[in-house]
Design an enzyme around this catalytic site. Structure first.
Site, short mmCIF file in Angstrom:
data_model
loop_
_atom_site.label_atom_id
_atom_site.label_comp_id
_atom_site.label_asym_id
_atom_site.label_seq_id
_atom_site.Cartn_x
_atom_site.Cartn_y
_atom_site.Cartn_z
N LYS A 114 0.68 -1.07 0.17
CA LYS A 114 0.10 0.10 -0.04
C LYS A 114 0.84 1.35 -0.08
O LYS A 114 0.58 2.27 -0.64
CB LYS A 114 -0.94 -0.02 1.43
CG LYS A 114 -2.19 -0.47 0.90
CD LYS A 114 -3.28 0.10 1.84
CE LYS A 114 -4.58 -0.29 1.64
NZ LYS A 114 -5.54 -0.46 2.73
N LYS A 198 -5.08 -8.47 -7.68
CA LYS A 198 -6.27 -8.90 -7.10
C LYS A 198 -7.24 -7.77 -7.52
O LYS A 198 -6.68 -6.64 -7.65
CB LYS A 198 -6.39 -9.09 -5.61
CG LYS A 198 -5.96 -7.72 -4.73
CD LYS A 198 -6.29 -8.06 -3.36
CE LYS A 198 -6.30 -6.76 -2.51
NZ LYS A 198 -6.44 -6.82 -1.13
N LYS A 201 -10.79 -2.25 -4.75
CA LYS A 201 -11.46 -1.10 -5.03
C LYS A 201 -10.52 0.04 -5.67
O LYS A 201 -10.94 1.17 -5.91
CB LYS A 201 -11.81 -0.61 -3.57
CG LYS A 201 -13.29 -1.37 -3.10
CD LYS A 201 -13.62 -0.92 -1.76
CE LYS A 201 -13.45 -2.22 -0.78
NZ LYS A 201 -14.18 -2.30 0.41
P1 TYM Z 1 -11.40 -5.56 2.84
O1 TYM Z 1 -12.68 -4.59 3.24
O2 TYM Z 1 -10.43 -5.11 2.19
O3 TYM Z 1 -12.03 -6.68 2.27
C1 TYM Z 1 -13.46 -7.29 2.56
C2 TYM Z 1 -13.30 -8.92 2.42
O4 TYM Z 1 -13.08 -9.21 0.87
C3 TYM Z 1 -12.12 -10.03 0.67
N1 TYM Z 1 -11.69 -9.51 -0.65
C4 TYM Z 1 -11.35 -10.49 -1.50
N2 TYM Z 1 -11.54 -11.91 -1.77
C5 TYM Z 1 -11.34 -12.25 -3.07
N3 TYM Z 1 -10.74 -11.64 -4.03
C6 TYM Z 1 -10.29 -10.50 -3.94
N4 TYM Z 1 -9.98 -9.67 -5.04
C7 TYM Z 1 -10.81 -9.78 -2.50
N5 TYM Z 1 -10.96 -8.46 -2.36
C8 TYM Z 1 -10.98 -8.39 -0.99
C9 TYM Z 1 -11.18 -9.62 1.66
O5 TYM Z 1 -10.18 -10.92 1.85
C10 TYM Z 1 -11.94 -9.42 2.87
O6 TYM Z 1 -12.20 -10.94 3.51
N6 TYM Z 1 -8.77 -6.15 6.72
C11 TYM Z 1 -9.95 -6.58 6.34
C12 TYM Z 1 -11.24 -6.06 7.14
C13 TYM Z 1 -11.14 -6.63 8.44
C14 TYM Z 1 -11.26 -7.78 9.14
C15 TYM Z 1 -11.36 -7.83 10.25
C16 TYM Z 1 -11.36 -9.22 8.40
C17 TYM Z 1 -10.86 -5.88 9.63
N7 TYM Z 1 -11.19 -6.20 10.60
C18 TYM Z 1 -11.29 -8.89 11.25
C19 TYM Z 1 -11.69 -10.21 9.26
C20 TYM Z 1 -11.53 -10.17 10.68
C21 TYM Z 1 -10.27 -5.79 4.99
O7 TYM Z 1 -9.41 -4.59 4.64
O8 TYM Z 1 -11.11 -6.52 4.10
#
Ligand code: TYM
Length: 334
Positions: A114, A198, A201
């Site tokens: 990032k 991947k 957003k």
């Molecule tokens: P975030 O908001 O980036 O994404 C949310 C969920 O979507 C999944 N994801 C994907 N899976 C497959 N292919 C992709 N291209 C893809 N892009 C996103 C992510 O793996 C995620 O499951 N840090 C986390 C949010 C978070 C969290 C937590 C998750 C905060 N606290 C505690 C689990 C437990 C995040 O930024 O996800």
């Protein structure tokens, strides 16, 4: 000791959820609510680790809540709330900041990706982001965490933090070690423009992703323009895997159609990708557009969405406070 299964996961409210969020996380969230106690969180404190325009953030928190419901989460079955409404997340994150090690955070690849070469200008929050994630999970003593493959390293860190806490405070079984639940077939949906990145957003081109709110026309255009391969579809998986964009398209096809990837390759081998693209667009339109329409509809009823968040936060707060009380005692806080 028998530990009851408790599921926790979070999604950042940073705008428009996409197909990666849907296949990597939301679909699994919905499946799990049938058999386990589940807590799903709109992680707004994580979102502000990079600057968010306040009005947009508020809207995105509501839209992510709407996306949860539109994808099939039921607020009567699962606890749905936004992270900042339960202050225990921030409190436990502080305690865990003191357990987690700088060396562990320095290994986090997502932070490095990032910030690139601009590390000095990144917020401190972004750096310690994985500690807050550990706090989210451990605050409820969650045992299982459904996520996409990109979150695996963060989950491993959460386990290391839990282990160290249990050891430092001499309470071996206090925090269960959370298990990641990563989809087997499609754990990482890739960009439609570059199959080595991947779907995300933050990628500049909207043509790189299918958003849950895309119209049928937008989906058709994006799939038509998606990179594939000039050679016809090969007859085996290992050849397909060498073409990341083509592999990604067939992998998405396999997931949406529930046809095993090997079988799909057998059926499609020798065909041009253009033939597959029409069917893939149709599959996406039939499965994604209804979710997008439901999000739009729910966004027209802010009172309903706010009520879901408020009710969810009240339930989460009770569980969080019960655990925090014990955590404070373990640490020696009065
Ligand atoms: P975030 O908001 O980036 O994404 C949310 C969920 O979507 C999944 N994801 C994907 N899976 C497959 N292919 C992709 N291209 C893809 N892009 C996103 C992510 O793996 C995620 O499951 N840090 C986390 C949010 C978070 C969290 C937590 C998750 C905060 N606290 C505690 C689990 C437990 C995040 O930024 O996800």
């Amino acid at each position: 000791m028998i530990i009851k299964k408790l599921v926790f996961s979070g999604v950042q409210p940073s705008g428009n959820l996409h197909l990666g969020n849907y296949l990597g996380a939301l679909k699994n969230f919905v499946e799990l609510q049938k058999s386990a106690d589940c807590i799903y969180c709109v992680v707004d404190l994580h979102a502000i680790t990079t600057f968010q325009e306040p009005k947009k953030l508020r809207n995105n928190i509501l839209e992510t809540t709407a996306s949860f419901i539109a994808a099939g989460l039921d607020p009567k079955k699962s606890i749905i709330f936004n992270q900042s409404a339960v202050s225990g997340h921030a409190e436990l994150a502080w305690i865990l900041n003191c357990v987690s090690r700088i060396g562990w955070l320095n290994r986090m690849t997502q932070f490095k990706d990032k910030v690139g070469s601009d590390k000095e200008k990144a917020s401190v929050g972004l750096y310690i982001y994985p500690n807050l994630m550990a706090a989210d999970i451990l605050l409820y003593k969650a045992t299982h965490v459904p996520v996409g493959a990109d979150q695996k390293q963060h989950l491993e860190l959460s386990r290391d933090i839990a282990l160290k806490f249990n050891k430092d405070f001499n309470c071996p079984d206090f925090f269960p070690l959370p298990e990641p639940l990563i989809p087997k077939n499609i754990s990482r949906v890739m960009s439609l423009r570059d199959g080595t990145k991947k779907m995300s957003k933050s990628e500049e081109s909207d043509y790189s992703r299918i958003n849950l709110k895309d119209s049928a026309d937008e989906i058709k255009k994006k799939i038509k323009k998606a990179k594939s391969d000039s050679a016809p579809i090969p007859d085996n998986l290992s050849s397909l895997e060498k073409k990341p964009e083509a592999f990604n398209l067939l992998n998405i096809f396999s997931e949406l159609s529930s046809i095993n990837l090997d079988k799909l390759i057998n059926e499609m081998s020798g065909k041009e990708y253009s033939a597959v693209k029409n069917d893939l667009a149709d599959l996406l339109i039939s499965q994604i557009c209804p979710v997008g329409k439901e999000i739009e509809k729910l966004m027209g009823d802010e009172t309903y969405l706010l009520k879901i968040l408020k009710n969810g936060a009240e339930k989460a707060q009770l569980k969080a406070e019960e655990n925090l009380k014990k955590i404070r005692e373990k640490v020696g806080l009065i």
